[in-house]
Design an enzyme around this catalytic site. Structure first.
Site, PDB file in Angstrom:
ATOM      1  N   ASP A  25       0.932  -1.125   0.078  1.00 16.73           N
ATOM      2  CA  ASP A  25       0.013   0.000  -0.127  1.00 16.73           C
ATOM      3  C   ASP A  25       0.728   1.320   0.069  1.00 16.73           C
ATOM      4  OD1 ASP A  25       1.027  -0.027   2.588  1.00 16.73           O
ATOM      5  OD2 ASP A  25      -0.592  -0.999   3.347  1.00 16.73           O
ATOM      6  N   ASP A  39       1.356   4.977   1.778  1.00 16.38           N
ATOM      7  CA  ASP A  39       1.257   6.185   2.902  1.00 16.38           C
ATOM      8  C   ASP A  39       1.741   7.320   2.137  1.00 16.38           C
ATOM      9  OD1 ASP A  39       0.147   4.228   4.413  1.00 16.38           O
ATOM     10  OD2 ASP A  39       2.090   3.584   5.231  1.00 16.38           O
ATOM     11  N   ASP A  75      10.564   4.813  12.625  1.00 14.88           N
ATOM     12  CA  ASP A  75      11.432   3.948  13.548  1.00 14.88           C
ATOM     13  C   ASP A  75      12.721   3.623  12.862  1.00 14.88           C
ATOM     14  OD1 ASP A  75      10.110   2.622  11.201  1.00 14.88           O
ATOM     15  OD2 ASP A  75       9.156   1.198  12.511  1.00 14.88           O
TER      16      ASP A  75
HETATM   17  P1  ATP Z   1       4.607  -2.662   6.066  1.00 14.09           P
HETATM   18  O1  ATP Z   1       3.250  -1.934   5.623  1.00 14.09           O
HETATM   19  O2  ATP Z   1       5.064  -3.357   4.816  1.00 14.09           O
HETATM   20  O3  ATP Z   1       4.422  -3.766   6.918  1.00 14.09           O
HETATM   21  P2  ATP Z   1       5.597  -0.227   6.861  1.00 14.09           P
HETATM   22  O4  ATP Z   1       7.271   0.282   6.791  1.00 14.09           O
HETATM   23  O5  ATP Z   1       4.690   0.565   5.658  1.00 14.09           O
HETATM   24  O6  ATP Z   1       5.687  -1.697   6.453  1.00 14.09           O
HETATM   25  P3  ATP Z   1       3.528   0.657   8.718  1.00 14.09           P
HETATM   26  O7  ATP Z   1       3.138  -0.141   9.865  1.00 14.09           O
HETATM   27  O8  ATP Z   1       2.646   0.460   7.454  1.00 14.09           O
HETATM   28  O9  ATP Z   1       4.940   0.269   8.188  1.00 14.09           O
HETATM   29  O10 ATP Z   1       3.948   1.975   9.096  1.00 14.09           O
HETATM   30  C1  ATP Z   1       4.342   3.151   8.147  1.00 14.09           C
HETATM   31  C2  ATP Z   1       5.259   3.915   8.236  1.00 14.09           C
HETATM   32  O11 ATP Z   1       5.095   4.511   9.495  1.00 14.09           O
HETATM   33  C3  ATP Z   1       6.585   2.990   8.658  1.00 14.09           C
HETATM   34  O12 ATP Z   1       7.400   2.868   7.320  1.00 14.09           O
HETATM   35  C4  ATP Z   1       7.424   3.978   9.597  1.00 14.09           C
HETATM   36  O13 ATP Z   1       7.978   5.097   8.848  1.00 14.09           O
HETATM   37  C5  ATP Z   1       6.274   4.648  10.472  1.00 14.09           C
HETATM   38  N1  ATP Z   1       5.947   3.761  11.568  1.00 14.09           N
HETATM   39  C6  ATP Z   1       5.164   2.697  11.911  1.00 14.09           C
HETATM   40  N2  ATP Z   1       5.005   2.035  13.059  1.00 14.09           N
HETATM   41  C7  ATP Z   1       5.991   2.817  13.738  1.00 14.09           C
HETATM   42  C8  ATP Z   1       6.766   2.698  15.058  1.00 14.09           C
HETATM   43  N3  ATP Z   1       6.157   1.844  15.837  1.00 14.09           N
HETATM   44  N4  ATP Z   1       7.461   3.720  15.460  1.00 14.09           N
HETATM   45  C9  ATP Z   1       7.876   4.713  14.321  1.00 14.09           C
HETATM   46  N5  ATP Z   1       7.553   4.759  13.264  1.00 14.09           N
HETATM   47  C10 ATP Z   1       6.604   3.905  12.890  1.00 14.09           C
HETATM   48 MG    MG Z   2       2.342   0.150   5.383  1.00 10.92          MG
END
Ligand code: ATP
Ligand code: MG
Length: 446
Positions: free
Chosen positions: A69, A71, A149
């Site tokens: 997806d 963001d 993160d």
């Molecule tokens: P995926 O969706 O593939 O699991 P993602 O990196 O997109 O991985 P998400 O949980 O969708 O993970 O979060 C989107 C973004 O928000 C992350 O890439 C990160 O930059 C930030 N993020 C998410 N969770 C945290 C957290 N617990 N602490 C700090 N930043 C976070």
């Molecule tokens: Mg994501």
């Protein structure tokens, strides 16, 4: 040598200024971005705001993978975003964000967040361990990058200029296959202990090595996961189990000492050779399905992960003299009560899990009408898949699985010849049934 150089580049990002990387280096062309995300970024930029694709999508595109997806991060506040998009809605409390809808598609738009200033209580709230309960303080883009993160998740892609803005050396880390947390590791894990699980997931799923400093505090801080609400742990566990790299994730969770309390007794199961084989086979099976884009049933997965717990409890209860069927029911309840409490397997899955388990002893019955009835059961297919895993792990003879494979595919005549001779206890039950009408007739004769 090249790693050393890339590492040095990584450490140059403390100034709050991004390294702006052109398409020839990062390789992401605009047409790799989903149309809803493109339209949303364009509309925000036309309205005079900054807008970038951010996080996992940029990371996955640099790795040459298809993002799940998209963001979007912007300097517009949620209210301003709402004002631009007619089809949008505000969600979240811990993190207030806006969902923008394009047809059936949807993107998440979040406002740049910054560190809380003194007296911001109410917008940024922590618990007594330093865990962030709410984080709605707006900030600039550099601050937003810093509160993410990992360096590889703090990359911003501007689709109109085809540029990646990199504040923490994430592109270099991706190239040298390193997972590095942003900021002081222990403090970042205290703010949000789930980041420890995320570290393991990203390392396993992206084939990265966890940087020494990022890794060091994990063992000592692992108990902080106990303070995370069960529903959030469940969400993260599910992401991990459905990542397509679950087997590798679970191996790494054990290595980092993070599996306690997530999958209660998983460590005990993994120490029993059959239990470990079964869990690993179930995870590998799930990974193969995820990577082939086949649907996954969480109930099946949870039933598999806890099966050897059920078996152990079942044996214990039978040893107290309880007959097999009620003993199995008692064992299932015992295991599910513990799991729903600690791991937060949602209660909605428990009836499906029970059904899968209860059907297992029925595969042993291969006489009379019973195999035909089992074949017609609506959950037969899932229960049969479960049986095959049990065979493959060595828990039950392969012959049993093979028999059911042949029985399913055989025609009526062949099935009749496959039936096994009736066994003792069945006859007894039939006799009792025949006696019933006579007994019932007795009072009427009075
Ligand atoms: P995926 O969706 O593939 O699991 P993602 O990196 O997109 O991985 P998400 O949980 O969708 O993970 O979060 C989107 C973004 O928000 C992350 O890439 C990160 O930059 C930030 N993020 C998410 N969770 C945290 C957290 N617990 N602490 C700090 N930043 C976070
Ligand atoms: Mg994501």
């Amino acid at each position: 040598m090249i790693n050393k150089l890339l590492g040095r580049v990584g450490r140059m990002f403390k100034s709050g200024k991004p390294r702006i990387i052109a398409v020839r280096e990062h390789g992401i062309s605009r047409d790799r971005i989903g149309s809803c995300a493109l339209r949303t970024c364009d509309a925000l930029q036309e309205a005079g705001y900054k807008a970038f694709v951010v996080g996992g999508a940029v990371r996955d595109l640099i790795l040459g993978r298809d993002p799940k997806d998209f963001d979007i991060a912007t300097d517009a506040t949620p209210e301003e975003v709402r004002g631009i998009f007619r089809r949008s809605r505000m969600i979240g409390r811990r993190f207030r964000i806006v969902h923008v809808l394009c047809g059936r598609d949807m993107v998440e738009v979040s406002t740049f967040r910054g560190p809380a200033a003194e007296g911001d209580a109410g917008t940024r709230v922590e618990d007594e361990h330093g865990r962030l309960l709410r984080d709605n303080v707006w900030g600039d883009q550099a601050q937003d990058a810093t509160r993410r993160d990992f360096t590889i998740n703090a990359l911003f892609y501007d689709p109109s200029r085809e540029q990646v803005w990199d504040y923490h050396g994430g592109v270099a880390d991706l190239k040298r296959k390193r997972l590095r947390i942003i900021g002081e590791p222990a403090q970042r894990y205290r703010e949000d202990p789930v980041r420890m699980l995320r570290a393991v997931r990203f390392a396993a799923a992206c084939g990265l090595e966890i940087d020494t400093n990022t890794r060091k505090p994990i063992k000592a801080l692992a108990p902080l996961l106990a303070n995370v609400p069960a529903a959030r742990l469940y969400d993260e566990m599910l992401k991990l189990l459905l990542s397509g790299h679950a087997a590798e994730c679970v191996k790494r969770l054990r290595k980092e000492g993070l599996h306690h309390g997530l999958l209660p007794l998983l460590d005990v199961i993994l120490e029993q050779p059959l239990g470990e084989r079964f869990v690993m086979l179930a995870l590998k099976n799930t990974d193969a399905r995820v990577l082939a884009d086949k649907p996954i049933s969480p109930a099946f997965l949870f039933a598999a992960l806890t099966w050897h717990e059920v078996l152990a409890a079942w044996k214990k209860i039978e040893a107290r003299g309880v007959p097999p069927a009620p003993a199995l029911h008692e064992a299932m309840d015992e295991v599910l009560d513990k799991q729903t409490e600690q791991l937060a397997i949602p209660r909605r899955f428990t009836s499906d899990m029970k059904e899968l388990w209860v059907l297992q002893p029925r595969f042993e019955q291969r006489s009379g009408q019973r195999p035909f009835r089992l074949l017609e059961h609506p959950r037969f297919r899932a229960a049969y898949d479960f049986l095959l895993l049990r065979c493959e792990s060595g828990e039950v003879p392969t012959e049993l699985g093979d028999w059911w494979t042949s029985f399913q595919n055989a025609d009526a005549d062949a099935r009749a010849t496959m039936l096994v001779a009736d066994s003792g206890p069945v006859k007894k039950r039939r006799k009792r049934r025949r006696r019933k009408p006579a007994a019932a007739a007795a009072p009427a004769a009075d």
